[in-house]
Write an enzyme that holds these catalytic residues in place. Structure first.
Site, PDB file in Angstrom:
ATOM      1  N   GLY A 139       0.752  -1.432   0.064  1.00 58.57           N
ATOM      2  CA  GLY A 139      -0.368   0.180   0.286  1.00 58.57           C
ATOM      3  C   GLY A 139       1.213   1.518  -0.059  1.00 58.57           C
ATOM      4  O   GLY A 139       0.271   1.836  -1.201  1.00 58.57           O
ATOM      5  N   THR A 140       2.064   1.043   1.205  1.00 61.94           N
ATOM      6  CA  THR A 140       2.908   2.435   0.643  1.00 61.94           C
ATOM      7  C   THR A 140       3.143   3.120  -0.846  1.00 61.94           C
ATOM      8  O   THR A 140       3.186   3.538  -1.207  1.00 61.94           O
ATOM      9  CB  THR A 140       3.863   2.114   2.072  1.00 61.94           C
ATOM     10  OG1 THR A 140       2.670   2.012   3.070  1.00 61.94           O
ATOM     11  CG2 THR A 140       5.272   3.177   1.657  1.00 61.94           C
ATOM     12  N   ASN A 183      -7.895   4.047   8.739  1.00 57.92           N
ATOM     13  CA  ASN A 183      -7.093   2.917   9.984  1.00 57.92           C
ATOM     14  C   ASN A 183      -7.336   3.412  10.685  1.00 57.92           C
ATOM     15  O   ASN A 183      -7.225   2.483  11.883  1.00 57.92           O
ATOM     16  CB  ASN A 183      -5.342   3.074   9.484  1.00 57.92           C
ATOM     17  CG  ASN A 183      -5.058   3.934   9.383  1.00 57.92           C
ATOM     18  OD1 ASN A 183      -5.354   5.465   8.778  1.00 57.92           O
ATOM     19  ND2 ASN A 183      -3.654   3.952   9.730  1.00 57.92           N
ATOM     20  N   GLN A 230      -8.178   0.193   3.995  1.00 54.98           N
ATOM     21  CA  GLN A 230      -8.614  -0.706   4.939  1.00 54.98           C
ATOM     22  C   GLN A 230      -9.731  -1.012   4.702  1.00 54.98           C
ATOM     23  O   GLN A 230     -10.739  -2.068   5.782  1.00 54.98           O
ATOM     24  CB  GLN A 230      -8.563   0.434   6.623  1.00 54.98           C
ATOM     25  CG  GLN A 230      -7.574   0.833   6.902  1.00 54.98           C
ATOM     26  CD  GLN A 230      -6.940  -0.227   7.841  1.00 54.98           C
ATOM     27  OE1 GLN A 230      -7.856  -0.508   8.976  1.00 54.98           O
ATOM     28  NE2 GLN A 230      -5.182  -0.231   7.860  1.00 54.98           N
ATOM     29  N   GLY A 265      -2.241  -6.380   0.349  1.00 53.56           N
ATOM     30  CA  GLY A 265      -3.092  -7.468   0.740  1.00 53.56           C
ATOM     31  C   GLY A 265      -2.922  -7.722   2.808  1.00 53.56           C
ATOM     32  O   GLY A 265      -4.175  -8.716   2.705  1.00 53.56           O
ATOM     33  N   CYS A 320       3.571   7.702  23.680  1.00 53.35           N
ATOM     34  CA  CYS A 320       5.088   6.813  23.822  1.00 53.35           C
ATOM     35  C   CYS A 320       4.873   5.312  23.025  1.00 53.35           C
ATOM     36  O   CYS A 320       5.873   4.297  22.322  1.00 53.35           O
ATOM     37  CB  CYS A 320       4.437   5.839  25.177  1.00 53.35           C
ATOM     38  SG  CYS A 320       5.199   7.001  26.787  1.00 53.35           S
TER      39      CYS A 320
END
Lengths: 404, 213
Positions: A74-75, A155, A193, A214, A338
């Site tokens: 996806g990126t 997401n 998503q 995927g 965090c």
């Protein structure tokens, strides 16, 4: 401490491989190892598998097979859409319109183009539920706008965006401004998503580019696909042997591509029954979580992914909660600073207008195929004592009226 | 003892923190249960929930010996913040309690050693509890009219919300943080009070030149 049985509630991060997908992939990890560019029979078998996978995905998207480019995920598909379209067509306009809640796979390439390549970007705000108003997208358009990118579903908070309405509004804007449908602004949506739960008909959605991958749909990791409407040709990010019409070189990852096609076919075929099952579980979970004092639901109550529950639990910090849950066997996720590499709290929780305190205490549970009603009930029994314990340790007593 | 800063991929459930951190996180010591019935000689606070970490510390001091005989705390923060405050409280009151001067001499690195280490990016969390204690001790000095002992000599508070001093920034630079991002990763300076950032950047340049030329 004895290990608790694992209850995985982080499907938005990634989902396990469906055994049926694995079965479809196996031949291409074992005997059928060919390179689809080879002319011999071994290569042609691989080519056939590649073509079949592409045809199967094209049917689901109601597009042509030649409009699909396989990527490493996806990126990469998002990057190819943003960087590739900008670099190929920037003389038509240097403005990019997107939203404040996009995934970093969209936000960071846009910011790169602004910093290094002369783009101007406008980040359209969302409302308190995380919804994008199509009117705000249209108000952001100018004659210099080249690209609009709005995610199909978020997401973190699960809000489903009105992609079809935005697509129609952009088409109407083009008409009113005497532009052909094939002219800019081009419309991209990241559907990673949404892929398992929503319709992916690109004509219904009115988008010119669409990203899928995927790993969120029980397929393999490391594979994605970018739909690019005929007539558009993004500048490639990767050069080499000229695969994927020269838009994405490199020997195709046949097993993963076959797996992606299979996973998409399965999730689309089963989505109505699975959505109904998940919505019931999700709503039970949300109702139970909101029984805990000083909590709020993040994201839209109904226009949300069937598997997403995201709540802010005040006065305590997400990582601490996550670790206690982990110990009890529950795998979840938090928007707390965090747990991010940057030490910044979730940009999505900030974008819906909540203060940092709400992001630090946000917890995301994303359900999946394996999730049962018993799992949800167990979580609802396990979490309240953890919250109580951490609140006992916490010096913070926030006033809820600021977080409504 | 387990290596704290590594999550191994083959054992996917291996804990991110050392066993000691984990123990103090799941079984925190000396936390304040009921502050209504507690007569503190000093109370101090540092941080804010917006920064992601906030601590309150209460102490009881024996005026004859100046020993800190009790230290209670509450912490809003991640696992290492809770564990490091818990360990800090144990270190302060063990063996009948340290004297105020001994207690103030406990540095974040001492707490980390006792915890068996903390992940690098979590160090800022334990940096907070020594500040909360210092603030509680200052409160004790105020209440006992020892005003001259309040100001910590040669130290200037740069970030008023997180009470981060020039000395903290100096230590961060000495430990290899050579940019604002890296200093922030260690100290979180400026997350509650961004107005101090220009001064922080100046100090980083100053200490870099001082120590590394």
């Amino acid at each position: 401490m004895p290990e608790s049985p694992e209850i995985y509630l982080d499907h938005a991060a990634t989902a396990p491989l469906d055994p049926r997908v694995k079965a479809a992939m196996l031949p291409y990890l074992e005997g059928d190892f060919g390179n689809p560019s080879s002319l011999h029979i071994t290569g042609r078998r691989a080519k056939q598998a590649l073509d079949d996978a592409r045809d199967d995905i094209a049917k689901i998207l109601h597009c042509r097979a030649s409009e699909l480019i396989f990527t490493s995920g996806g990126t990469e598909a998002d990057n190819l859409a943003i960087l590739g379209i900008y670099r190929a067509y920037k003389e038509k306009g240097n403005r990019i319109v997107t939203t404040t809640i996009e995934h970093h796979a969209v936000l960071n390439p846009v910011e790169h183009l602004v910093k290094k390549e002369g783009a101007e970007a406008l980040f359209v705000k969302v409302d308190r539920d995380g919804l994008v108003d199509p009117a705000n997208i249209i108000a952001a358009l100018t004659d210099k706008t080249l690209l609009v990118s709005v995610m199909y579903a978020n997401n973190e908070i699960g809000t489903i965006e009105p992609i079809a309405a935005i697509g129609q509004a952009i088409a109407a804007w083009k008409k009113a401004n005497n532009r052909k449908p094939s002219e800019a602004p081009y419309f991209h949506t990241d559907a990673c998503q949404a892929a398992g739960a929503l319709s992916l008909d690109v004509n219904e959605l009115g988008c010119d580019l669409l990203t899928l991958n995927g790993s969120k749909i029980y397929g393999p990791k490391g594979v994605g696909v970018l739909y690019v409407r005929t007539g558009l040709r993004p500048e490639p990010l990767i050069y080499g042997g000229g695969q994927e019409w020269g838009l994405r070189s490199g020997t195709e990852n046949i097993a993963a591509i076959v797996g992606l096609a299979k996973a998409l076919a399965l999730s689309q075929a089963e989505r109505e029954t699975e959505n109904a099952r998940l919505v019931a579980l999700r709503d039970k979970l949300i109702a139970g979580l909101l029984q805990i004092p000083k909590t709020r639901l993040n994201g839209h109550p109904t226009k949300r992914l069937p598997n997403n529950a995201n709540v802010s639990i005040m006065d305590i910090e997400g990582e601490a909660m996550l670790l206690y849950l982990d110990e009890a066997g529950f795998r979840a996720s938090t928007g707390s600073a965090c747990t991010s590499a940057s030490l910044d709290p979730s940009h999505v929780i900030a974008a819906i207008g909540l203060p940092y305190e709400a992001a630090h205490g946000s917890m995301r549970f994303t359900l999946g195929h394996a999730t049962t009603e018993a799992d949800v009930e167990k979580l609802l029994k396990t979490l309240p004592p953890i919250v109580e314990k951490l609140r006992q340790l916490s010096p913070v007593r926030l006033n809820m009226k600021h977080y409504a | 003892m387990s290596t704290p800063d590594v999550v191994s991929h083959d054992k996917k459930d291996k804990w991110l923190y050392s066993d000691i951190v984990k123990d103090h996180f799941f079984n925190p010591r000396n936390f304040m249960v009921d502050d209504d019935g507690y007569k503190a000689d000093g109370m101090g606070m540092v941080g804010s929930p917006a920064c992601g970490d906030m601590m309150t510390v209460w102490i009881k001091v024996d005026p004859a010996t100046e020993r800190v005989v009790d230290m209670r705390w509450r912490t809003f923060g991640c696992g290492s913040a809770i564990a490091s405050t818990s360990m800090h409280s144990v270190m302060v009151v063990e063996d009948g309690g340290r004297t105020i001067d001994e207690a103030l001499a406990i540095r974040p690195q001492h707490i980390m050693e006792r915890l068996g280490g903390l992940p690098n990016r979590k160090i800022h969390c334990s940096v907070l509890s020594d500040k909360a204690l210092r603030s509680a001790v200052n409160d004790y000095f105020r209440k006992t009219e020892q005003i001259s002992r309040i100001t910590t000599e040669g130290v200037r508070v740069i970030d008023k919300v997180l009470k981060i001093t020039d000395h903290d920034i100096e230590e961060a630079v000495l430990e290899g943080a050579d940019s604002l991002e890296k200093v922030q990763a260690r100290t979180k300076v400026g997350t509650g009070d961004p107005s101090c950032l220009p001064e922080v950047e100046q100090l980083i340049r100053f200490y870099k030149e001082k120590y590394f030329g």
